[in-house]
Design a protein around this motif. Structure first.
Motif, PDB file in Angstrom:
ATOM      1  N   GLN A 278      80.794   1.593  34.784  1.00  0.00           N
ATOM      2  CA  GLN A 278      79.524   0.817  34.285  1.00  0.00           C
ATOM      3  C   GLN A 278      78.661   1.358  33.346  1.00  0.00           C
ATOM      4  O   GLN A 278      78.025   2.755  33.861  1.00  0.00           O
ATOM      5  N   GLY A 279      78.912   1.140  32.302  1.00  0.00           N
ATOM      6  CA  GLY A 279      78.211   1.651  31.005  1.00  0.00           C
ATOM      7  C   GLY A 279      79.095   2.666  30.147  1.00  0.00           C
ATOM      8  O   GLY A 279      78.712   3.177  29.304  1.00  0.00           O
TER       9      GLY A 279
ATOM     10  N   LEU B 126      86.020   5.405  30.035  1.00  0.00           N
ATOM     11  CA  LEU B 126      85.905   6.442  31.358  1.00  0.00           C
ATOM     12  C   LEU B 126      86.533   5.642  32.351  1.00  0.00           C
ATOM     13  O   LEU B 126      87.272   6.180  33.320  1.00  0.00           O
ATOM     14  N   GLY B 127      86.084   4.422  32.643  1.00  0.00           N
ATOM     15  CA  GLY B 127      86.614   3.702  33.915  1.00  0.00           C
ATOM     16  C   GLY B 127      87.871   3.485  33.856  1.00  0.00           C
ATOM     17  O   GLY B 127      88.640   3.585  34.806  1.00  0.00           O
ATOM     18  N   LEU B 128      88.266   3.038  32.597  1.00  0.00           N
ATOM     19  CA  LEU B 128      89.819   2.891  32.582  1.00  0.00           C
ATOM     20  C   LEU B 128      90.583   4.202  32.619  1.00  0.00           C
ATOM     21  O   LEU B 128      91.794   4.016  33.216  1.00  0.00           O
ATOM     22  N   ILE B 129      90.083   5.198  32.263  1.00  0.00           N
ATOM     23  CA  ILE B 129      90.657   6.473  32.183  1.00  0.00           C
ATOM     24  C   ILE B 129      90.837   6.846  33.775  1.00  0.00           C
ATOM     25  O   ILE B 129      92.053   7.109  34.333  1.00  0.00           O
TER      26      ILE B 129
ATOM     27  N   PRO C 239      84.482  -3.469  34.072  1.00  0.00           N
ATOM     28  CA  PRO C 239      83.363  -3.067  32.907  1.00  0.00           C
ATOM     29  C   PRO C 239      84.045  -3.265  31.610  1.00  0.00           C
ATOM     30  O   PRO C 239      83.277  -3.806  30.549  1.00  0.00           O
ATOM     31  N   THR C 240      85.290  -3.177  31.322  1.00  0.00           N
ATOM     32  CA  THR C 240      85.987  -3.347  30.049  1.00  0.00           C
ATOM     33  C   THR C 240      85.806  -4.888  29.640  1.00  0.00           C
ATOM     34  O   THR C 240      85.704  -5.056  28.726  1.00  0.00           O
TER      35      THR C 240
END
Length: 736
Positions: free
Chosen positions: A285-286, A290-293, A31-32
């Motif tokens: 996604q979006g 947060l996804g990276l964390i 996502p990033t």
């Protein structure tokens, strides 16, 4: 029960959790990457303008999709040939392929189904459930270990696998709980256990039947910003009855291709909104940050798996195989064990063996198995209980205290309770003490007064065994010999002798640091990593029982240093004080993280007497940051046993030692003990403690008691106590 819930899902499904966590961490990067690589859409750009630009490049346009990252993809037919691409919203031109790259597709399939279709999806769901159970039960166990939820980030002590396991768990637990709970929700939707989709919106029967209206003239598309778009599907070419299908963040509807009017609309249902929020929370996604964390926290799972297995294996290895263990219903003596790491079982085995040799029938079992009706012939109960963390219940004692308190009456046979712990911990033998309080409250007759064993002392255990033998009217000699650890041969480099004038021979012994293999450096085994305050175990010739000495050096110093006092009849001290340079000793390293100088700029107050100055000298030697350090040092005669005299002067000149307060107990002008000098400096000591100073005490038990009493008086005006400092980790002891 909580440990069982935590242990077995982790052990059984460790490999599955390992794979899903690593693949999830890898997927969290995409996502990033999408957000970074996506060309930004112009502010205020409408779906009508975007569609016109894309159709100008691809006349056979069939669909436009916008991902949560903002990436816009289009699908078209060029004749009979399908095509797709990621486009720049500003121009409508292609900037890349719309097909997922093979690496992303591979990780996605691995994470969702392990390449096993529906069977793999069920396995992944089982892994998510296991992770949720592990996260929730682990949170409870962390709170128990640290002394409550308010002390979640309290300083940890104990063997390194347990400390590392807990350190990672208390940081990662919230993210792992979120990831596993959302994964379970998504799995339930995959298998139609949960259905969030509302009834399908039917296409309207009445349409204009017209075609050819320009995209930029369609009001429904002109009023929809690209920032809200999810998908726009074009009507089939040549079919005037077909419609545009528009999906946005708000819902979906149908647009007449001839008039551009919105003919039907359906808002997203609350269930759809919840489902999409859960998808976002799980995938990032979006919400790429947060996804990276979550991906970073997922990287803790492999370490948690490995350390969890090490903790389990260490406990299993430490628990001996009990031979000739009588059935519970036949035993005269019932030995019940509460142990966390397994070492207390070794003492139980020694006790059982000695009792059998004296003619007793003995049953040994965990405290978890306690049920009075099982012990029909029991004449006595012997409870050996360790303490987990800061006063919590050890693994093999879960539920015992509750069952004891629930009994209508106490067992008829008397009980003796023996606690195992480490006096440097604030909660020394707290669980065993709680058992003793509960037993007395229940009216359980004592066979012996409550007693404790410090640091698995074989001498303390022998003393208790003799008292037990007297109570039973038998000779009972408990010669406990723990399994000898693997040792390394250390070569003495140099020695400095003290104490001859006061008839107390002492020596500072410096050994060569043995070479460490790459594996030892990576895993911290052997002598690859150690700090002042850790323990050096010396195994003397002719004995399997080691003697522990606090280290006055760290691995970075390039040598191993201890301070030894010769004790009358002491086997280990006698051999060490006779050791000459070039000669060797068998030794092993034992971590002692509870007595490491913490990394801080706050003042450090070091208090020791005699050989207790060893680790304190190590802390000063390593004080390259020039942290304020004040040393209170008790000796007998400055001309005889002033250990580290020259080194302390040099460290003071270098700024590593701020002040030295010397207490001399056999001086011509009178005697002073270290606690008396501490009282003399009481106002300064109290002020330093108010400013956050930490206290470290090393030496004999009598000295430590005197220091504790002095600090009690010094701190009273400030409303503080040594117990309060110990609870905060600001007052630690290494007492022998």
């Amino acid at each position: 029960m909580m440990r069982i819930l935590h242990r077995w899902p982790g052990l059984v499904l460790a490999a599955l959790l390992f794979v899903t966590a690593l693949s999830g961490a890898a997927l969290s990067l995409f996502p990033t990457l999408d957000a970074v690589q996506t060309p930004p859409a112009a502010a205020g750009l409408t779906v009508a303008e975007l569609a016109q630009r894309a159709q100008a490049v691809h006349p056979g346009l069939e669909q436009i999709r916008r991902a949560p990252s903002g990436q816009v993809s289009v699908w078209w037919f060029d004749g009979n040939q399908p095509g797709s691409a990621v486009i720049d919203p500003a121009t409508g031109r292609d900037v890349g392929s719309a097909d997922p790259d093979p690496l992303r597709r591979w990780f996605t399939t691995l994470h969702r189904s392990l390449f096993l279709d529906d069977g793999g999806r069920l396995a992944a769901a089982a892994g998510a459930l296991a992770m949720l159970v592990l996260a929730l039960s682990g949170a409870v166990l962390v709170a128990r270990r640290t002394g409550g939820w308010r002390h979640w980030f309290a300083r940890l002590r104990g063997p390194w696998p347990g400390r590392l396991h807990t350190q990672i768990a208390r940081v990662a637990v919230l993210g792992l709980t979120l990831s596993s709970a959302t994964a379970l929700w998504m799995s339930a939707e995959t298998f139609d256990i949960l259905t969030m989709e509302p009834a399908r919106l039917e296409a309207p029967a009445q349409v204009s039947g017209q075609t050819g209206l320009a995209l930029t003239a369609m009001e429904a598309l002109r009023s929809t910003p690209v920032a809200e778009l999810r998908e726009l599907s074009f009507p089939a070419a040549g079919d005037p009855q077909d419609l545009f299908t528009l999906r946005t963040d708000r819902g979906m509807g149908y647009v007449d291709q001839g008039t551009g009017a919105l003919l039907a609309w359906q808002d997203l249902s609350p269930g759809q909104q919840l489902s999409e929020t859960i998808y976002m929370l799980h995938t990032g996604q979006g919400a790429p940050l947060l996804g990276l964390i979550l991906g970073l926290l997922a990287l803790g799972v492999p370490i948690l798996s490995v350390t969890g297995i090490l903790i389990w294996w260490d406990g299993r290895r430490a628990r001996p195989q009990l031979k000739d263990n009588a059935a519970a219903a036949q035993a005269q003596t019932v030995v019940l064990v509460g142990s966390e790491s397994g070492s207390t079982w070794g003492f139980a085995a020694t006790l059982a063996s000695a009792l059998r040799a004296a003619g007793q029938t003995v049953h040994v079992g965990p405290l978890t198995s306690f049920a009075p009706r099982r012990y029909g012939r029991a004449e006595r109960f012997l409870i050996l209980a360790a303490t987990y963390g800061d006063g919590a219940t050890p693994a093999s004692a879960d539920g015992f205290l509750e069952r004891l308190q629930a009994l209508p009456t106490a067992p008829a046979a008397p009980v003796a309770i023996l606690g195992f712990g480490d006096r440097s911990f604030p909660g020394f033998c707290a669980y065993a003490a709680a058992l003793d309080d509960a037993a007395r409250a229940k009216g359980w007759a004592p066979l012996l007064p409550f007693d404790t064993i410090n640091r698995q002392s074989a001498q303390d255990f022998t003393r208790w065994g003799r008292a037990l033998g007297q109570a039973l009217g038998i000779e009972l000699e408990l010669a406990h010999q723990p399994v000898p650890p693997a040792t390394t041969t250390l070569t003495l480099l140099e020695r400095h002798d003290y104490g001859a004038a006061v008839q107390v021979p002492m020596a500072i012994l410096r050994f060569a640091l043995p070479p460490a293999s790459l594996w030892q450096r990576l895993t911290g085994q052997g002598f690859a990593h150690f700090e002042p305050g850790d323990l050096l175990g010396i195994l003397p010739a002719g004995s399997p029982v080691p003697r522990l000495y606090s280290l006055a050096s760290g691995a970075r110093d390039g040598f191993i240093e201890i301070v030894v006092r010769q004790h009358a009849g002491g086997l280990t001290s006698g051999q060490l004080t006779q050791l000459e340079p070039g000669q060797t000793a068998r030794a092993f390293l034992r971590r002692n993280p509870g007595f490491h100088a913490p990394a801080s700029r706050a003042p450090l107050i070091l208090i020791g007497a005699g050989t207790g100055v060893g680790p304190l000298a190590g802390f000063i030697r390593r004080n390259d940051a020039h942290r304020p350090i004040h040393l209170f040092f008790g000796i007998r005669n400055p001309d005889s046993d002033f250990l580290y005299r020259d080194a302390l002067s040099a460290w003071q000149a270098e700024g590593k030692l701020t002040r030295l307060f010397l207490a001399v107990s056999r001086a011509d002008h009178g005697k002073q003990y270290v606690q008396e000098v501490l009282r003399e400096q009481g106002p300064q000591v109290a002020e330093a403690i108010r400013q956050g100073a930490q206290i470290m005490v090393c030496g004999g038990r009598d000295m430590a008691h005197g220091v504790n009493d002095a600090l009690t008086d010094i701190l009273q005006p400030a409303g503080l106590t040594p117990a309060m400092l110990k609870a905060d980790g600001r007052y630690v002891e290494d007492v022998y």
